[in-house]
Write a protein that holds these residues in place. Structure first.
Motif, PDB file in Angstrom:
ATOM      1  N   PRO A  41       0.827  -1.208   0.000  1.00 37.05           N
ATOM      2  CA  PRO A  41       0.000   0.000   0.000  1.00 37.05           C
ATOM      3  C   PRO A  41       0.866   1.264   0.000  1.00 37.05           C
ATOM      4  O   PRO A  41       0.433   2.324  -0.369  1.00 37.05           O
ATOM      5  N   GLY A  42       2.114   1.171   0.411  1.00 33.34           N
ATOM      6  CA  GLY A  42       3.020   2.324   0.426  1.00 33.34           C
ATOM      7  C   GLY A  42       4.413   1.805   0.653  1.00 33.34           C
ATOM      8  O   GLY A  42       4.580   0.722   1.200  1.00 33.34           O
ATOM      9  N   ARG A  43       5.435   2.549   0.249  1.00 36.75           N
ATOM     10  CA  ARG A  43       6.822   2.086   0.422  1.00 36.75           C
ATOM     11  C   ARG A  43       7.098   1.684   1.880  1.00 36.75           C
ATOM     12  O   ARG A  43       6.767   2.402   2.807  1.00 36.75           O
ATOM     13  N   GLY A  44       7.710   0.532   2.038  1.00 35.40           N
ATOM     14  CA  GLY A  44       8.142   0.119   3.382  1.00 35.40           C
ATOM     15  C   GLY A  44       7.012  -0.397   4.244  1.00 35.40           C
ATOM     16  O   GLY A  44       7.175  -0.605   5.430  1.00 35.40           O
ATOM     17  N   ALA A  45       5.839  -0.573   3.664  1.00 35.60           N
ATOM     18  CA  ALA A  45       4.694  -0.943   4.491  1.00 35.60           C
ATOM     19  C   ALA A  45       4.491  -2.448   4.588  1.00 35.60           C
ATOM     20  O   ALA A  45       3.462  -2.896   5.045  1.00 35.60           O
ATOM     21  N   LYS A  46       5.489  -3.230   4.151  1.00 37.79           N
ATOM     22  CA  LYS A  46       5.301  -4.685   4.218  1.00 37.79           C
ATOM     23  C   LYS A  46       5.339  -5.155   5.676  1.00 37.79           C
ATOM     24  O   LYS A  46       5.994  -4.535   6.506  1.00 37.79           O
ATOM     25  N   THR A  47       4.623  -6.246   5.954  1.00 41.13           N
ATOM     26  CA  THR A  47       4.594  -6.788   7.321  1.00 41.13           C
ATOM     27  C   THR A  47       4.869  -8.295   7.275  1.00 41.13           C
ATOM     28  O   THR A  47       4.623  -8.946   6.251  1.00 41.13           O
ATOM     29  N   PRO A  48       5.373  -8.861   8.384  1.00 42.29           N
ATOM     30  CA  PRO A  48       5.586 -10.315   8.424  1.00 42.29           C
ATOM     31  C   PRO A  48       4.312 -11.084   8.088  1.00 42.29           C
ATOM     32  O   PRO A  48       4.354 -12.109   7.404  1.00 42.29           O
ATOM     33  N   GLY A  49       3.158 -10.576   8.543  1.00 41.98           N
ATOM     34  CA  GLY A  49       1.886 -11.261   8.296  1.00 41.98           C
ATOM     35  C   GLY A  49       1.601 -11.425   6.806  1.00 41.98           C
ATOM     36  O   GLY A  49       1.022 -12.428   6.380  1.00 41.98           O
ATOM     37  N   MET A  50       2.008 -10.436   6.010  1.00 44.41           N
ATOM     38  CA  MET A  50       1.776 -10.530   4.561  1.00 44.41           C
ATOM     39  C   MET A  50       2.537 -11.719   3.979  1.00 44.41           C
ATOM     40  O   MET A  50       2.017 -12.450   3.125  1.00 44.41           O
ATOM     41  N   PHE A  51       3.777 -11.901   4.443  1.00 44.30           N
ATOM     42  CA  PHE A  51       4.584 -13.000   3.885  1.00 44.30           C
ATOM     43  C   PHE A  51       4.067 -14.359   4.369  1.00 44.30           C
ATOM     44  O   PHE A  51       4.120 -15.346   3.636  1.00 44.30           O
ATOM     45  N   GLU A  52       3.547 -14.387   5.605  1.00 40.65           N
ATOM     46  CA  GLU A  52       2.958 -15.649   6.083  1.00 40.65           C
ATOM     47  C   GLU A  52       1.723 -16.000   5.249  1.00 40.65           C
ATOM     48  O   GLU A  52       1.540 -17.152   4.837  1.00 40.65           O
ATOM     49  N   ALA A  53       0.907 -14.989   4.981  1.00 40.42           N
ATOM     50  CA  ALA A  53      -0.294 -15.240   4.164  1.00 40.42           C
ATOM     51  C   ALA A  53       0.104 -15.656   2.748  1.00 40.42           C
ATOM     52  O   ALA A  53      -0.516 -16.558   2.152  1.00 40.42           O
ATOM     53  N   LEU A  54       1.149 -15.037   2.237  1.00 40.26           N
ATOM     54  CA  LEU A  54       1.619 -15.428   0.894  1.00 40.26           C
ATOM     55  C   LEU A  54       2.110 -16.878   0.916  1.00 40.26           C
ATOM     56  O   LEU A  54       1.871 -17.646  -0.024  1.00 40.26           O
TER      57      LEU A  54
END
Ligand code: NAD
Length: 349
Positions: free
Chosen positions: A84-97
């Protein structure tokens, strides 16, 4: 999607939205004839979903060609994670991926790419075994960039030979001094080459001056510097009508993916008498290492395949010269001889 100009008979394209983490991602599997598709997870802020889809389609196709040319038992895939914006990645996103990747049952193997790190791969690994490029501490082989720099160095050396130059009196212009570009610069300097460099990151530039005795030019001028070889190691589409017209080099050889803005730019380079080392042949060191990591190959298997990059380029240069064809077209044909490219049926609407 089927009307997207980057669609090339991709076998599988899936998207996911995870409400808890906010993950929006697309995984594109281009071709699995040679083996499971492997490709990085690009975490990026896209202007819109069409831009993200186009990136996933183009990048996964390029991985099929890269893996085939490097003779790996892999096909091409790619994941794009829409931030959604630069640097806004979270660990949860990678787990869901990771959960989504697991659902693909091994058709796609996730790996590191622009915007993702070995630690992010660890998060994916919490949910699936179909991932590579984990941190050293987690049993992986870590950052693939040094292997990529080794391969690009082997490719630049082969290109130098093809234009009749020795590394010890070669002048190389380097665009981008990141993980690969700086590693390449250091290897070239150690071999005696002279370097002119440009990067938007002033710290990287200062380091190249202090440690490698490089000459610095503005990022807008690097493509127009007179030298033996121009090495793009930053952005895609850097070889277009405008930049090619400006080049004052005998050859182009670098790591950046998708350097040609259009396929026709390969012919434009040839017409100008500039030898182009096709990007996906040169920059395969990273995927070779990630493949070895996934299948448990030893270091000698990695080394011999990276050393082979110079031989493959020489074969492409020889064939292109014999047939008066662009090296990019010759490379595509050689890669396509190693897998069955999709035949797209004309759509009647
Ligand atoms: P990186 O992000 O570490 O480095 C890129 C560098 O380019 C940065 O220092 C950045 O400041 C610089 N840059 C950005 N815009 C620029 C501009 N306009 N002019 C000059 N410099 C600019 O990336 P990397 O891992 O070194 O990869 C470099 C290229 O190689 C990318 O195109 C990547 O897709 C490709 N590649 C990398 C690998 C790998 O193993 N890392 C493998 C295959 C291909």
């Amino acid at each position: 999607m089927f009307d997207n100009p980057a669609f090339d008979g991709h076998e599988t394209v899936v998207h996911t939205y995870d409400q808890n983490s906010g993950l929006c991602a697309i995984v594109a599997v281009h071709n699995t004839q040679r083996g499971p598709s492997l490709g990085g997870v690009r975490a990026w802020t896209y202007a819109n979903a069409t831009g993200a889809l186009t990136d996933a389609l183009r990048l996964s196709r390029a991985m099929t060609y890269k893996a085939a040319m490097a003779d790996l038992p892999l096909g091409g895939g790619k994941a794009v994670l829409m931030l959604p914006g630069r640097g806004a990645k979270t660990p949860g996103m990678f787990e869901a991926l990771g959960e989504m990747v697991d659902g693909l049952g091994g058709r796609y193997i996730a790996a590191e790419d622009i915007g993702s790190t070995p630690d992010d791969m660890k998060r994916i690994a919490a949910r699936t075994r179909h991932v590579t490029g984990l941190p050293l501490a987690a049993g992986g082989r870590g950052d693939p960039s040094p292997a990529t720099a080794d391969g690009v160095f082997a490719g630049v050396a082969a290109t130098a030979r093809a234009i009749g130059r020795d590394l010890c009196n070669l002048h190389v212009t380097i665009q981008g001094l990141g993980n690969v570009g700086f590693g390449l610069a250091a290897r070239l300097r150690a071999a005696g080459a002279r370097l002119t460099v440009a990067d938007i990151d002033r710290t990287a530039v200062r380091r190249a001056v202090a440690e490698l005795g490089a000459t610095v030019v503005d990022v807008r001028d690097i493509a127009a510097v007179e030298a033996d070889i121009f090495s793009p190691n930053a952005l895609g589409s850097v070889l277009n009508r405008q930049t090619i017209a400006q080049l004052k080099v005998a050859a182009v050889a670098g790591a950046a993916n998708n350097q040609l803005a259009t396929p026709e730019d390969g012919e434009f380079l040839r017409a100008r008498g500039i030898l182009y080392a096709p990007d996906y042949v040169l920059n395969a060191g990273g995927v070779i290492k990630m493949c070895a990591d996934y299948f448990g190959w030893d270091d000698a298997a990695v080394r011999s395949r990276i050393d082979g990059i110079g031989d493959r380029l020489e074969a492409i240069f020889a064939e292109a010269s014999r047939r008066s064809e662009p090296t990019s077209a010759v490379a595509d044909r050689m890669a396509e001889a190693r897998f069955q490219p999709p035949r797209l049926l004309a759509r009647t609407g």
